[in-house]
Design a protein around this motif. Sequence first.
Motif, PDB file in Angstrom:
ATOM      1  N   GLU A  87       0.832  -1.208   0.000  1.00  0.00           N
ATOM      2  CA  GLU A  87       0.000   0.000   0.000  1.00  0.00           C
ATOM      3  C   GLU A  87       0.862   1.252   0.000  1.00  0.00           C
ATOM      4  O   GLU A  87       0.525   2.243  -0.633  1.00  0.00           O
ATOM      5  CB  GLU A  87      -0.944  -0.003   1.202  1.00  0.00           C
ATOM      6  N   GLU A  88       1.980   1.217   0.713  1.00  0.00           N
ATOM      7  CA  GLU A  88       2.869   2.377   0.757  1.00  0.00           C
ATOM      8  C   GLU A  88       3.575   2.574  -0.585  1.00  0.00           C
ATOM      9  O   GLU A  88       3.839   3.694  -0.999  1.00  0.00           O
ATOM     10  CB  GLU A  88       3.917   2.203   1.856  1.00  0.00           C
ATOM     11  N   GLN A  89       3.871   1.480  -1.282  1.00  0.00           N
ATOM     12  CA  GLN A  89       4.613   1.572  -2.532  1.00  0.00           C
ATOM     13  C   GLN A  89       3.720   1.861  -3.734  1.00  0.00           C
ATOM     14  O   GLN A  89       4.217   2.171  -4.798  1.00  0.00           O
ATOM     15  CB  GLN A  89       5.383   0.268  -2.789  1.00  0.00           C
ATOM     16  N   ARG A  90       2.392   1.757  -3.566  1.00  0.00           N
ATOM     17  CA  ARG A  90       1.477   1.994  -4.672  1.00  0.00           C
ATOM     18  C   ARG A  90       1.580   3.466  -5.092  1.00  0.00           C
ATOM     19  O   ARG A  90       1.451   4.361  -4.266  1.00  0.00           O
ATOM     20  CB  ARG A  90       0.046   1.683  -4.241  1.00  0.00           C
ATOM     21  N   PRO A  91       1.804   3.704  -6.365  1.00  0.00           N
ATOM     22  CA  PRO A  91       1.953   5.096  -6.798  1.00  0.00           C
ATOM     23  C   PRO A  91       0.615   5.831  -6.748  1.00  0.00           C
ATOM     24  O   PRO A  91      -0.425   5.274  -7.059  1.00  0.00           O
ATOM     25  CB  PRO A  91       2.442   4.983  -8.241  1.00  0.00           C
ATOM     26  N   LYS A  92       0.685   7.077  -6.328  1.00  0.00           N
ATOM     27  CA  LYS A  92      -0.498   7.929  -6.283  1.00  0.00           C
ATOM     28  C   LYS A  92      -0.565   8.730  -7.574  1.00  0.00           C
ATOM     29  O   LYS A  92       0.439   9.185  -8.096  1.00  0.00           O
ATOM     30  CB  LYS A  92      -0.411   8.900  -5.088  1.00  0.00           C
ATOM     31  N   ALA A 152      -6.456  14.381 -14.933  1.00  0.00           N
ATOM     32  CA  ALA A 152      -7.114  15.187 -15.961  1.00  0.00           C
ATOM     33  C   ALA A 152      -6.937  14.558 -17.343  1.00  0.00           C
ATOM     34  O   ALA A 152      -7.883  14.513 -18.141  1.00  0.00           O
ATOM     35  CB  ALA A 152      -6.556  16.611 -15.950  1.00  0.00           C
ATOM     36  N   CYS A 153      -5.745  14.051 -17.615  1.00  0.00           N
ATOM     37  CA  CYS A 153      -5.503  13.379 -18.899  1.00  0.00           C
ATOM     38  C   CYS A 153      -6.343  12.108 -19.012  1.00  0.00           C
ATOM     39  O   CYS A 153      -6.911  11.821 -20.073  1.00  0.00           O
ATOM     40  CB  CYS A 153      -4.025  13.044 -19.055  1.00  0.00           C
ATOM     41  N   SER A 154      -6.433  11.360 -17.930  1.00  0.00           N
ATOM     42  CA  SER A 154      -7.262  10.143 -17.934  1.00  0.00           C
ATOM     43  C   SER A 154      -8.725  10.491 -18.175  1.00  0.00           C
ATOM     44  O   SER A 154      -9.418   9.818 -18.950  1.00  0.00           O
ATOM     45  CB  SER A 154      -7.131   9.404 -16.602  1.00  0.00           C
ATOM     46  N   ALA A 155      -9.195  11.539 -17.504  1.00  0.00           N
ATOM     47  CA  ALA A 155     -10.593  11.947 -17.670  1.00  0.00           C
ATOM     48  C   ALA A 155     -10.866  12.374 -19.109  1.00  0.00           C
ATOM     49  O   ALA A 155     -11.904  12.038 -19.679  1.00  0.00           O
ATOM     50  CB  ALA A 155     -10.932  13.079 -16.701  1.00  0.00           C
ATOM     51  N   ALA A 156      -9.943  13.116 -19.708  1.00  0.00           N
ATOM     52  CA  ALA A 156     -10.133  13.562 -21.087  1.00  0.00           C
ATOM     53  C   ALA A 156     -10.158  12.370 -22.045  1.00  0.00           C
ATOM     54  O   ALA A 156     -10.998  12.299 -22.947  1.00  0.00           O
ATOM     55  CB  ALA A 156      -9.026  14.539 -21.478  1.00  0.00           C
ATOM     56  N   ALA A 157      -9.248  11.422 -21.853  1.00  0.00           N
ATOM     57  CA  ALA A 157      -9.196  10.250 -22.728  1.00  0.00           C
ATOM     58  C   ALA A 157     -10.449   9.393 -22.594  1.00  0.00           C
ATOM     59  O   ALA A 157     -11.030   8.948 -23.596  1.00  0.00           O
ATOM     60  CB  ALA A 157      -7.951   9.424 -22.413  1.00  0.00           C
ATOM     61  N   ILE A 158     -10.881   9.170 -21.366  1.00  0.00           N
ATOM     62  CA  ILE A 158     -12.076   8.360 -21.144  1.00  0.00           C
ATOM     63  C   ILE A 158     -13.305   9.065 -21.707  1.00  0.00           C
ATOM     64  O   ILE A 158     -14.174   8.434 -22.310  1.00  0.00           O
ATOM     65  CB  ILE A 158     -12.232   8.031 -19.645  1.00  0.00           C
ATOM     66  N   LEU A 193     -14.957   6.343 -12.982  1.00  0.00           N
ATOM     67  CA  LEU A 193     -14.385   7.134 -11.874  1.00  0.00           C
ATOM     68  C   LEU A 193     -13.168   6.444 -11.277  1.00  0.00           C
ATOM     69  O   LEU A 193     -12.169   7.076 -10.937  1.00  0.00           O
ATOM     70  CB  LEU A 193     -15.430   7.401 -10.812  1.00  0.00           C
ATOM     71  N   LYS A 194     -13.250   5.117 -11.153  1.00  0.00           N
ATOM     72  CA  LYS A 194     -12.106   4.371 -10.630  1.00  0.00           C
ATOM     73  C   LYS A 194     -10.907   4.476 -11.579  1.00  0.00           C
ATOM     74  O   LYS A 194      -9.770   4.565 -11.140  1.00  0.00           O
ATOM     75  CB  LYS A 194     -12.458   2.907 -10.409  1.00  0.00           C
ATOM     76  N   LEU A 195     -11.176   4.441 -12.878  1.00  0.00           N
ATOM     77  CA  LEU A 195     -10.085   4.584 -13.849  1.00  0.00           C
ATOM     78  C   LEU A 195      -9.424   5.957 -13.736  1.00  0.00           C
ATOM     79  O   LEU A 195      -8.207   6.078 -13.807  1.00  0.00           O
ATOM     80  CB  LEU A 195     -10.597   4.380 -15.273  1.00  0.00           C
ATOM     81  N   VAL A 196     -10.238   6.982 -13.580  1.00  0.00           N
ATOM     82  CA  VAL A 196      -9.707   8.351 -13.526  1.00  0.00           C
ATOM     83  C   VAL A 196      -8.939   8.579 -12.235  1.00  0.00           C
ATOM     84  O   VAL A 196      -7.835   9.121 -12.246  1.00  0.00           O
ATOM     85  CB  VAL A 196     -10.842   9.385 -13.690  1.00  0.00           C
ATOM     86  N   THR A 197      -9.504   8.162 -11.105  1.00  0.00           N
ATOM     87  CA  THR A 197      -8.856   8.445  -9.819  1.00  0.00           C
ATOM     88  C   THR A 197      -7.771   7.447  -9.467  1.00  0.00           C
ATOM     89  O   THR A 197      -6.976   7.689  -8.570  1.00  0.00           O
ATOM     90  CB  THR A 197      -9.895   8.467  -8.686  1.00  0.00           C
ATOM     91  N   GLY A 198      -7.764   6.311 -10.142  1.00  0.00           N
ATOM     92  CA  GLY A 198      -6.744   5.302  -9.842  1.00  0.00           C
ATOM     93  C   GLY A 198      -7.060   4.480  -8.618  1.00  0.00           C
ATOM     94  O   GLY A 198      -6.188   3.860  -8.050  1.00  0.00           O
ATOM     95  N   ALA A 199      -8.320   4.467  -8.202  1.00  0.00           N
ATOM     96  CA  ALA A 199      -8.712   3.688  -7.037  1.00  0.00           C
ATOM     97  C   ALA A 199      -8.580   2.205  -7.334  1.00  0.00           C
ATOM     98  O   ALA A 199      -8.786   1.763  -8.449  1.00  0.00           O
ATOM     99  CB  ALA A 199     -10.147   4.013  -6.636  1.00  0.00           C
ATOM    100  N   GLN A 200      -8.234   1.444  -6.314  1.00  0.00           N
ATOM    101  CA  GLN A 200      -8.088  -0.002  -6.447  1.00  0.00           C
ATOM    102  C   GLN A 200      -9.425  -0.660  -6.212  1.00  0.00           C
ATOM    103  O   GLN A 200     -10.205  -0.238  -5.381  1.00  0.00           O
ATOM    104  CB  GLN A 200      -7.066  -0.552  -5.451  1.00  0.00           C
ATOM    105  N   THR A 201      -9.688  -1.763  -6.929  1.00  0.00           N
ATOM    106  CA  THR A 201     -10.946  -2.489  -6.752  1.00  0.00           C
ATOM    107  C   THR A 201     -10.820  -3.550  -5.701  1.00  0.00           C
ATOM    108  O   THR A 201      -9.788  -4.007  -5.353  1.00  0.00           O
ATOM    109  CB  THR A 201     -11.383  -3.155  -8.072  1.00  0.00           C
TER     110      THR A 201
END
Length: 180
Positions: A66-71, A78-84, A172-180
């Motif tokens: 969890e500590e090593q997971r990149p934020k 913003a780039c992810s949101a635009a692409a999606i 939203l998960k794709l844009v924010t990078g949240a884990q499932t």
Amino acid sequence: MNQELFLQELSKALKPLSEKERNEVLFDFEEHITEGIKEGRPEADIIRELGSPKQIAKELMQDVTEEQRPKKNLFHMACSAAAISFLNMIFVLGPAIGILGVYVGLCGAALALSVSPIIFVGMVMFQMNTHMMLEFFLSLVFGSLGLLLCIGLWHLGKLLYGMSLRYIRYNLKLVTGAQT
């Protein structure tokens, strides 16, 4: 289980960690056990309270990953949101509008079929027809089909609504990078 065996099993379970991290963890547990022995507590009791070396390693590995997971930073989001959004406009919006159109059309047809018995009653009041029995039974059949179609479309509408919400959450998960 004695201290040496406990530390060996813990070291084996912590193999995925770097040697430095593994040595730090082993030193901490060795120090904890040594302090407990100095206080007069039996070694076996201290080790039993610590729990299974495999379980300890599993919990420590979760903390490290969890500590090593990149934020994700704001620019990346913003780039992810635009692409999606772009891909959704091209591939999702057209079929979604088509499905919505078919759904609305079916709802209109179901409503029209459902009111056919009421229309039959109005026709009987204002004019007499030779095929009145046929029209009566057809209006009952169409009215029943309309009600069944309304019930089916109600369930289909709930399904489509749920699928839409899941798709939005997925985006939203794709844009924010949240884990499932």
